[in-house]
Design a protein around this motif. Structure first.
Motif, mmCIF file in Angstrom:
data_model
loop_
_atom_site.group_PDB
_atom_site.id
_atom_site.type_symbol
_atom_site.label_atom_id
_atom_site.label_comp_id
_atom_site.label_asym_id
_atom_site.label_seq_id
_atom_site.Cartn_x
_atom_site.Cartn_y
_atom_site.Cartn_z
ATOM 1 N N LEU A 344 0.844 -1.202 0.000
ATOM 2 C CA LEU A 344 0.000 0.000 0.000
ATOM 3 C C LEU A 344 0.874 1.245 0.000
ATOM 4 N N TYR A 345 1.936 1.219 0.807
ATOM 5 C CA TYR A 345 2.837 2.363 0.850
ATOM 6 C C TYR A 345 3.442 2.623 -0.536
ATOM 7 N N SER A 346 3.927 1.569 -1.181
ATOM 8 C CA SER A 346 4.553 1.730 -2.501
ATOM 9 C C SER A 346 3.548 2.234 -3.527
ATOM 10 N N GLU A 347 2.311 1.747 -3.430
ATOM 11 C CA GLU A 347 1.265 2.212 -4.351
ATOM 12 C C GLU A 347 0.999 3.695 -4.155
ATOM 13 N N HIS A 348 0.901 4.130 -2.901
ATOM 14 C CA HIS A 348 0.650 5.540 -2.621
ATOM 15 C C HIS A 348 1.828 6.414 -3.049
ATOM 16 N N ALA A 349 3.050 5.928 -2.850
ATOM 17 C CA ALA A 349 4.227 6.707 -3.256
ATOM 18 C C ALA A 349 4.254 6.900 -4.772
ATOM 19 N N ARG A 350 3.941 5.842 -5.505
ATOM 20 C CA ARG A 350 3.892 5.950 -6.975
ATOM 21 C C ARG A 350 2.742 6.857 -7.405
ATOM 22 N N ASN A 351 1.607 6.713 -6.716
ATOM 23 C CA ASN A 351 0.447 7.546 -7.036
ATOM 24 C C ASN A 351 0.739 9.024 -6.820
ATOM 25 N N ALA A 352 1.517 9.329 -5.776
ATOM 26 C CA ALA A 352 1.835 10.719 -5.477
ATOM 27 C C ALA A 352 2.501 11.381 -6.674
ATOM 28 N N ARG A 353 3.520 10.723 -7.198
ATOM 29 C CA ARG A 353 4.217 11.271 -8.361
ATOM 30 C C ARG A 353 3.293 11.335 -9.577
ATOM 31 N N LYS A 354 2.472 10.322 -9.756
ATOM 32 C CA LYS A 354 1.553 10.297 -10.903
ATOM 33 C C LYS A 354 0.537 11.435 -10.816
ATOM 34 N N GLU A 355 0.008 11.688 -9.609
ATOM 35 C CA GLU A 355 -0.948 12.784 -9.431
ATOM 36 C C GLU A 355 -0.303 14.122 -9.774
ATOM 37 N N TYR A 356 0.950 14.302 -9.347
ATOM 38 C CA TYR A 356 1.669 15.532 -9.695
ATOM 39 C C TYR A 356 1.816 15.660 -11.206
ATOM 40 N N GLU A 357 2.238 14.584 -11.849
ATOM 41 C CA GLU A 357 2.499 14.637 -13.296
ATOM 42 C C GLU A 357 1.233 14.896 -14.101
ATOM 43 N N THR A 358 0.094 14.413 -13.635
ATOM 44 C CA THR A 358 -1.145 14.509 -14.418
ATOM 45 C C THR A 358 -2.075 15.637 -13.983
ATOM 46 N N LYS A 359 -1.881 16.157 -12.741
ATOM 47 C CA LYS A 359 -2.837 17.145 -12.231
ATOM 48 C C LYS A 359 -2.217 18.403 -11.636
ATOM 49 N N TYR A 360 -1.096 18.257 -10.954
ATOM 50 C CA TYR A 360 -0.655 19.318 -10.059
ATOM 51 C C TYR A 360 0.687 19.936 -10.418
ATOM 52 N N ASN A 361 1.000 20.081 -11.699
ATOM 53 C CA ASN A 361 2.289 20.672 -12.066
ATOM 54 C C ASN A 361 2.105 22.022 -12.769
ATOM 55 N N TRP A 362 3.114 22.859 -12.636
ATOM 56 C CA TRP A 362 3.080 24.237 -13.124
ATOM 57 C C TRP A 362 2.845 24.311 -14.630
ATOM 58 N N ASN A 363 3.386 23.390 -15.384
ATOM 59 C CA ASN A 363 3.235 23.434 -16.843
ATOM 60 C C ASN A 363 1.772 23.356 -17.271
ATOM 61 N N MET A 364 0.925 22.773 -16.425
ATOM 62 C CA MET A 364 -0.490 22.645 -16.766
ATOM 63 C C MET A 364 -1.245 23.969 -16.618
ATOM 64 N N ILE A 365 -0.731 24.884 -15.810
ATOM 65 C CA ILE A 365 -1.445 26.146 -15.566
ATOM 66 C C ILE A 365 -0.649 27.366 -16.025
ATOM 67 N N ARG A 366 0.568 27.146 -16.496
ATOM 68 C CA ARG A 366 1.442 28.250 -16.894
ATOM 69 C C ARG A 366 0.798 29.120 -17.972
ATOM 70 N N ASP A 367 0.254 28.509 -19.012
ATOM 71 C CA ASP A 367 -0.346 29.277 -20.104
ATOM 72 C C ASP A 367 -1.604 30.012 -19.658
ATOM 73 N N THR A 368 -2.348 29.417 -18.724
ATOM 74 C CA THR A 368 -3.531 30.092 -18.183
ATOM 75 C C THR A 368 -3.127 31.389 -17.499
ATOM 76 N N PHE A 369 -2.051 31.311 -16.722
ATOM 77 C CA PHE A 369 -1.531 32.504 -16.051
ATOM 78 C C PHE A 369 -1.058 33.543 -17.062
ATOM 79 N N LEU A 370 -0.257 33.118 -18.041
ATOM 80 C CA LEU A 370 0.287 34.055 -19.026
ATOM 81 C C LEU A 370 -0.810 34.713 -19.849
ATOM 82 N N ASN A 371 -1.804 33.952 -20.239
ATOM 83 C CA ASN A 371 -2.903 34.511 -21.027
ATOM 84 C C ASN A 371 -3.714 35.521 -20.220
ATOM 85 N N PHE A 372 -3.891 35.246 -18.936
ATOM 86 C CA PHE A 372 -4.620 36.179 -18.072
ATOM 87 C C PHE A 372 -3.885 37.506 -17.958
ATOM 88 N N ILE A 373 -2.568 37.425 -17.770
ATOM 89 C CA ILE A 373 -1.758 38.641 -17.679
ATOM 90 C C ILE A 373 -1.783 39.401 -19.010
#
Length: 378
Positions: A344-373
């Motif tokens: 379970l620990y290993s699954e959660h550790a892998r999931n943590a990185r996967k969640e970051y890569e698919t949901k919670y990284n700056w590259n996903m919102i960078r253009d939204t910020f730049l376009n707003f400015i």
């Protein structure tokens, strides 16, 4: 072609704040804008990575003195857009707005007024000052032309009082260039528990120690390593922390000074589980502890206080647990569950990185910020 000039104004944040300098200002500079940061909480004048810095360590000065410094920065720089982090910065930018029709973007990342702003006042003066600060927040919202909200839970009250002003939600997601990935597997008979940040009762260092103590009582033969990265900011916090150290007397404890932003995720690389057990109160419920995104990016499992803001913005169940911070027995049971179920620990550790890569990284919102400015430029 005219290059637009963008100015960040902040009183409480350092010039090298991770959100302001390493994400927003850096992205704008890479886009070709002329960018400057002015802070009142740290001393530096010069240029870093093409970003001009005019910063002063003057937080102890009067409000009028600080306002005059920020007004002078605005007048000297003549920006097209001012991105402000606090009400005083917004108010100081008002004149340049009138003279040049510059846009004022209020980037709301802190709950205002915060409890620490009124805690020094006794009743009923704390109520009176809370109302005063609330009205100042409304005035800053009135002056501003645009809003950036750090999270959904910080939209109150400005989004409700001024619903027609353009706004966007820009979370605190990290850029991968600042992440040190270290997905671990649990070693038999060992566990490393990590706490980073301010060593204070409100931030939950006492709850963290209580949970670790509960765990060692449950499993006396377990080698528990405690990794602390941070410091106490106030004298009362230093005293509180010292008393905790004497009370619990952990054998394997490592206390490190606060890490620089660039090395932060390397500093806790040895951690198996990262904690944030801050107290439950109204303000904390509306403030998302942003280090959760860095822990996830590093591949770390987490145990966090069950806050409204955290529930609303992060699916923690994929890589950790939300808890009552004062229920040390329950928290130690969850740690023990990881120890007894390393899969379970290993699954959660892998999931943590996967969640970051698919949901919670700056590259996903960078253009939204730049376009707003870009759209905010007059």
């Amino acid at each position: 072609m005219k290059i637009s000039k963008l100015l960040f104004l902040t009183t409480a944040h350092r010039y090298d704040d991770d959100r302001i300098f390493y994400h927003q200002a850096k992205a704008l500079k890479e886009q070709g804008y002329e960018v400057k940061i002015s802070s009142l909480s740290s001393e530096f004048q010069g240029t870093i990575n093409g970003i001009e810095i005019e910063s002063y360590n003057v937080l102890e000065k009067s409000i009028q003195d600080k306002k005059r410094i920020l007004e002078k920065v605005c007048n000297d720089y003549q920006p097209d857009v001012i991105i402000c982090s606090e009400p005083l910065a917004v108010i100081a930018a008002k004149n340049i707005r009138k003279k040049k029709k510059a846009s004022i973007i209020y980037d709301i990342t802190e709950w205002y007024p915060s409890m620490r702003m009124v805690e020094r006042f006794s009743f009923p003066f704390n109520i009176i000052h809370a109302v005063k600060f609330f009205l100042i927040q409304l005035y800053a919202g009135f002056i501003s032309t645009h809003y950036i909200f750090g999270e959904e839970t910080k939209k109150f009250p400005l989004a409700y009082f001024f619903p027609f002003k353009k706004s966007v939600i820009i979370p605190y997601y990290p850029d991968h260039v600042y992440i040190h990935k270290n997905i671990k597997s649990l070693e038999s008979g060992k566990i490393t528990l990590c706490y980073t940040g301010q060593f204070s009762e409100e931030k939950g260092i006492g709850n963290f120690f209580a949970a670790a103590d509960s765990l060692r009582k449950k499993v006396p033969g377990l080698t528990i390593s405690i990794l602390l990265i941070g410091s106490s900011r106030k004298e009362k916090d230093e005293k509180y922390f010292s008393e905790l150290i004497k009370k619990y007397r952990f054998e394997n404890i490592r206390i490190e000074k606060p890490a620089s932003f660039e090395t932060f995720t390397e500093a806790y690389a040895d951690a198996d589980i990262c904690f944030d057990l801050r107290t439950l109160n109204y303000e904390n419920h509306h403030c998302l502890p942003i280090k959760i995104f860095y822990y996830a990016a590093s591949g770390k499992t987490v145990i966090y206080t069950d806050l409204k803001a955290t529930r609303q913005h992060v699916d923690v169940s994929k890589f950790g647990f939300l808890v009552d911070p004062e229920n040390s027995e329950r928290i130690s049971e969850l740690i023990l569950n990881y120890i007894n179920n390393p899969e379970l620990y290993s699954e959660h550790a892998r999931n943590a990185r996967k969640e970051y890569e698919t949901k919670y990284n700056w590259n996903m919102i960078r253009d939204t910020f730049l376009n707003f400015i870009k759209k905010s430029i007059p």
